[in-house]
Enzyme design. Structure first.
Site, PDB file in Angstrom:
ATOM      1  N   ARG A 172      12.029  -5.687   3.515  1.00  0.00           N
ATOM      2  CA  ARG A 172      11.846  -4.224   3.541  1.00  0.00           C
ATOM      3  C   ARG A 172      12.953  -3.543   4.346  1.00  0.00           C
ATOM      4  NH1 ARG A 172       6.187  -1.728   5.037  1.00  0.00           N
ATOM      5  NH2 ARG A 172       6.423  -3.005   6.897  1.00  0.00           N
ATOM      6  N   ARG A 214      12.339  -1.992  10.091  1.00  0.00           N
ATOM      7  CA  ARG A 214      11.326  -1.432  10.980  1.00  0.00           C
ATOM      8  C   ARG A 214      11.120  -2.341  12.187  1.00  0.00           C
ATOM      9  NH1 ARG A 214       5.981   0.318   7.608  1.00  0.00           N
ATOM     10  NH2 ARG A 214       4.972  -0.869   9.259  1.00  0.00           N
ATOM     11  N   LYS A 227       0.832  -1.222   0.000  1.00  0.00           N
ATOM     12  CA  LYS A 227       0.000   0.000   0.000  1.00  0.00           C
ATOM     13  C   LYS A 227       0.859   1.261   0.000  1.00  0.00           C
ATOM     14  CE  LYS A 227      -1.817  -0.983   4.009  1.00  0.00           C
ATOM     15  NZ  LYS A 227      -1.134  -2.246   4.322  1.00  0.00           N
ATOM     16  N   ARG A 262       0.559  -8.356  13.719  1.00  0.00           N
ATOM     17  CA  ARG A 262      -0.076  -7.449  12.746  1.00  0.00           C
ATOM     18  C   ARG A 262      -1.021  -8.207  11.819  1.00  0.00           C
ATOM     19  NH1 ARG A 262       5.030  -5.270  10.217  1.00  0.00           N
ATOM     20  NH2 ARG A 262       3.734  -4.039   8.826  1.00  0.00           N
ATOM     21  N   ARG A 289      -8.897   1.990   9.838  1.00  0.00           N
ATOM     22  CA  ARG A 289      -8.352   0.662  10.066  1.00  0.00           C
ATOM     23  C   ARG A 289      -9.342  -0.233  10.800  1.00  0.00           C
ATOM     24  NH1 ARG A 289      -2.931   1.029   9.143  1.00  0.00           N
ATOM     25  NH2 ARG A 289      -1.692  -0.536  10.166  1.00  0.00           N
TER      26      ARG A 289
HETATM   27  P1  AP5 Z   1       5.067  -1.436   1.594  1.00  0.00           P
HETATM   28  O1  AP5 Z   1       4.589  -0.589   0.473  1.00  0.00           O
HETATM   29  O2  AP5 Z   1       5.989  -0.844   2.600  1.00  0.00           O
HETATM   30  O3  AP5 Z   1       3.843  -2.205   2.297  1.00  0.00           O
HETATM   31  P2  AP5 Z   1       2.560  -1.675   3.080  1.00  0.00           P
HETATM   32  O4  AP5 Z   1       1.362  -2.383   2.574  1.00  0.00           O
HETATM   33  O5  AP5 Z   1       2.528  -0.186   3.099  1.00  0.00           O
HETATM   34  O6  AP5 Z   1       2.903  -2.286   4.499  1.00  0.00           O
HETATM   35  P3  AP5 Z   1       2.972  -1.640   5.928  1.00  0.00           P
HETATM   36  O7  AP5 Z   1       3.717  -2.663   6.754  1.00  0.00           O
HETATM   37  O8  AP5 Z   1       3.583  -0.277   5.910  1.00  0.00           O
HETATM   38  O9  AP5 Z   1       1.508  -1.586   6.296  1.00  0.00           O
HETATM   39  P4  AP5 Z   1       0.930  -1.589   7.700  1.00  0.00           P
HETATM   40  O10 AP5 Z   1      -0.483  -1.421   7.338  1.00  0.00           O
HETATM   41  O11 AP5 Z   1       1.279  -2.732   8.576  1.00  0.00           O
HETATM   42  O12 AP5 Z   1       1.712  -0.394   8.432  1.00  0.00           O
HETATM   43  P5  AP5 Z   1       1.329   1.084   8.822  1.00  0.00           P
HETATM   44  O13 AP5 Z   1       2.549   1.890   8.616  1.00  0.00           O
HETATM   45  O14 AP5 Z   1       0.061   1.546   8.177  1.00  0.00           O
HETATM   46  O15 AP5 Z   1       5.757  -2.716   0.934  1.00  0.00           O
HETATM   47  C1  AP5 Z   1       6.381  -3.729   1.711  1.00  0.00           C
HETATM   48  C2  AP5 Z   1       7.707  -4.144   1.061  1.00  0.00           C
HETATM   49  O16 AP5 Z   1       7.456  -4.721  -0.222  1.00  0.00           O
HETATM   50  C3  AP5 Z   1       8.688  -3.001   0.823  1.00  0.00           C
HETATM   51  O17 AP5 Z   1       9.997  -3.459   1.066  1.00  0.00           O
HETATM   52  C4  AP5 Z   1       8.517  -2.665  -0.659  1.00  0.00           C
HETATM   53  O18 AP5 Z   1       9.740  -2.176  -1.210  1.00  0.00           O
HETATM   54  C5  AP5 Z   1       8.135  -4.027  -1.253  1.00  0.00           C
HETATM   55  N1  AP5 Z   1       7.177  -3.902  -2.358  1.00  0.00           N
HETATM   56  C6  AP5 Z   1       6.071  -3.105  -2.389  1.00  0.00           C
HETATM   57  N2  AP5 Z   1       5.410  -3.257  -3.555  1.00  0.00           N
HETATM   58  C7  AP5 Z   1       6.095  -4.189  -4.257  1.00  0.00           C
HETATM   59  C8  AP5 Z   1       5.904  -4.798  -5.536  1.00  0.00           C
HETATM   60  N3  AP5 Z   1       4.887  -4.480  -6.335  1.00  0.00           N
HETATM   61  N4  AP5 Z   1       6.801  -5.737  -5.965  1.00  0.00           N
HETATM   62  C9  AP5 Z   1       7.847  -6.076  -5.170  1.00  0.00           C
HETATM   63  N5  AP5 Z   1       8.094  -5.534  -3.962  1.00  0.00           N
HETATM   64  C10 AP5 Z   1       7.229  -4.604  -3.495  1.00  0.00           C
HETATM   65  O19 AP5 Z   1       1.000   0.956  10.384  1.00  0.00           O
HETATM   66  C11 AP5 Z   1       2.011   0.657  11.339  1.00  0.00           C
HETATM   67  C12 AP5 Z   1       1.388   0.643  12.738  1.00  0.00           C
HETATM   68  O20 AP5 Z   1       0.893   1.951  13.075  1.00  0.00           O
HETATM   69  C13 AP5 Z   1       0.189  -0.283  12.939  1.00  0.00           C
HETATM   70  O21 AP5 Z   1       0.586  -1.611  13.205  1.00  0.00           O
HETATM   71  C14 AP5 Z   1      -0.490   0.396  14.150  1.00  0.00           C
HETATM   72  O22 AP5 Z   1       0.170   0.099  15.355  1.00  0.00           O
HETATM   73  C15 AP5 Z   1      -0.314   1.862  13.856  1.00  0.00           C
HETATM   74  N6  AP5 Z   1      -1.443   2.432  13.070  1.00  0.00           N
HETATM   75  C16 AP5 Z   1      -1.328   3.026  11.845  1.00  0.00           C
HETATM   76  N7  AP5 Z   1      -2.528   3.438  11.419  1.00  0.00           N
HETATM   77  C17 AP5 Z   1      -3.415   3.086  12.389  1.00  0.00           C
HETATM   78  C18 AP5 Z   1      -4.821   3.226  12.520  1.00  0.00           C
HETATM   79  N8  AP5 Z   1      -5.570   3.825  11.568  1.00  0.00           N
HETATM   80  N9  AP5 Z   1      -5.421   2.731  13.628  1.00  0.00           N
HETATM   81  C19 AP5 Z   1      -4.696   2.142  14.607  1.00  0.00           C
HETATM   82  N10 AP5 Z   1      -3.367   1.966  14.547  1.00  0.00           N
HETATM   83  C20 AP5 Z   1      -2.723   2.441  13.440  1.00  0.00           C
END
Ligand code: AP5
Length: 256
Positions: free
Chosen positions: A162, A195, A44, A206, A123
């Site tokens: 990542r 991370r 994402k 997660r 979320r």
């Molecule tokens: P990447 O694009 O980084 O993946 P992502 O889907 O964004 O994954 P996240 O881990 O960032 O999502 P998340 O939802 O767990 O974390 P968030 O930061 O929102 O891609 C992953 C890897 O794959 C990278 O290395 C990339 O290079 C590679 N890649 C990507 N696309 C590719 C492709 N097409 N081909 C090959 N490789 C590829 O949340 C973190 C924490 O914050 C949560 O756990 C929670 O504690 C808190 N939080 C955030 N928002 C909320 C909320 N709304 N409510 C409550 N808690 C929240």
């Protein structure tokens, strides 16, 4: 302006709770407003970053705020934000009210003329309900909710490789998107780190949290005819092109 500078600029705007003068809208004056859904690691953040760079959308990622807050002095953070950091490190969700208040305080960012891509919010169903009310109060409408799907083995491989820049937060992958120099950010020269919530125990938490709290959002948005499901297989360019095609996004009057 490179993709990675765009990410940093939007993170600053999001942190400071005010809109910024970044790029002019690149989509012929048409604003696009999307929410992204999908399991952790589906990609994402990567596709959101491309939408920000190529379409001029505001990239608003709640996870980036909590990670950025961690590097600020504790005394400058509200008690709620200090508590939020602990939840994030364990891989758990931050309490709904903290996240809802944080987005509400930053609602000016939702008015960016080219539109926005919300990455990580809402979320949970209570967050989605609060967001619906906020959008109505701000007189804004969503174009759709993009739900990215990928087999679990591919997700685990993406998360395992990542690397994130500790300074500007640019995202790399050791195999799929390596930096030019191992361990160093192409954009700012900062060191690349793993991370904290990409440790195997936090990844497991997660994934469980996603199934329990976030997957029900798929039904929530499907019942409102807003859900657009997209395969996240292939390279980032493949996913971006598929996203534009499936969601009907047109750049400057032409399909992307
Ligand atoms: P990447 O694009 O980084 O993946 P992502 O889907 O964004 O994954 P996240 O881990 O960032 O999502 P998340 O939802 O767990 O974390 P968030 O930061 O929102 O891609 C992953 C890897 O794959 C990278 O290395 C990339 O290079 C590679 N890649 C990507 N696309 C590719 C492709 N097409 N081909 C090959 N490789 C590829 O949340 C973190 C924490 O914050 C949560 O756990 C929670 O504690 C808190 N939080 C955030 N928002 C909320 C909320 N709304 N409510 C409550 N808690 C929240």
């Amino acid at each position: 302006m490179t993709t990675r500078n765009t990410k940093q600029a939007w993170l600053d705007a999001w942190l400071q709770a005010k809109p910024i003068d970044l790029n002019a809208c690149k989509c012929g004056g048409r604003a696009y407003r999307f929410v992204l859904l999908g399991a952790p690691g589906v990609g994402k953040g990567t596709v959101a970053q491309m939408m920000a760079e190529r379409l001029g959308l505001a990239h608003l990622a709640t996870g980036d705020i909590f990670r950025a807050a961690k590097s600020l002095p504790a005394a400058s953070l509200s008690p709620a934000l200090q508590e939020a950091i602990g939840y994030m490190q364990r891989g758990e969700l931050v309490p709904d009210q903290t996240v809802i208040d944080l987005v509400r305080e930053r609602r000016a960012c939702l008015h960016w003329p080219a539109g926005f891509v919300l990455d990580g919010f809402p979320r949970t169903v209570p967050q989605a309900e609060a967001f619906e009310q906020l959008m109505r109060a701000e007189n804004l409408a969503l174009d759709g909710v993009l739900n990215f799907e990928l087999p679990i083995e591919t997700i685990v491989a993406r998360l395992g490789g990542r690397r994130t820049c500790s300074k500007c937060k640019a995202v790399y992958h050791v195999v799929n998107m390596p930096p030019k120099v191992d361990g160093i950010c192409d954009n700012c020269g900062g060191p690349l780190i793993i991370r904290e919530d990409d440790r195997p125990d936090a990844i497991r938490v997660r994934m469980d949290v996603y199934q329990k709290s976030t997957a029900p959002l798929i039904e929530y948005y499907r019942s409102r005819n807003m859900l657009i499901t997209i395969s996240a297989e292939g390279t980032p360019d493949d996913v971006f092109a598929r996203t534009c095609k499936t969601a009907g996004i047109r750049c400057g009057g032409n399909p992307c």
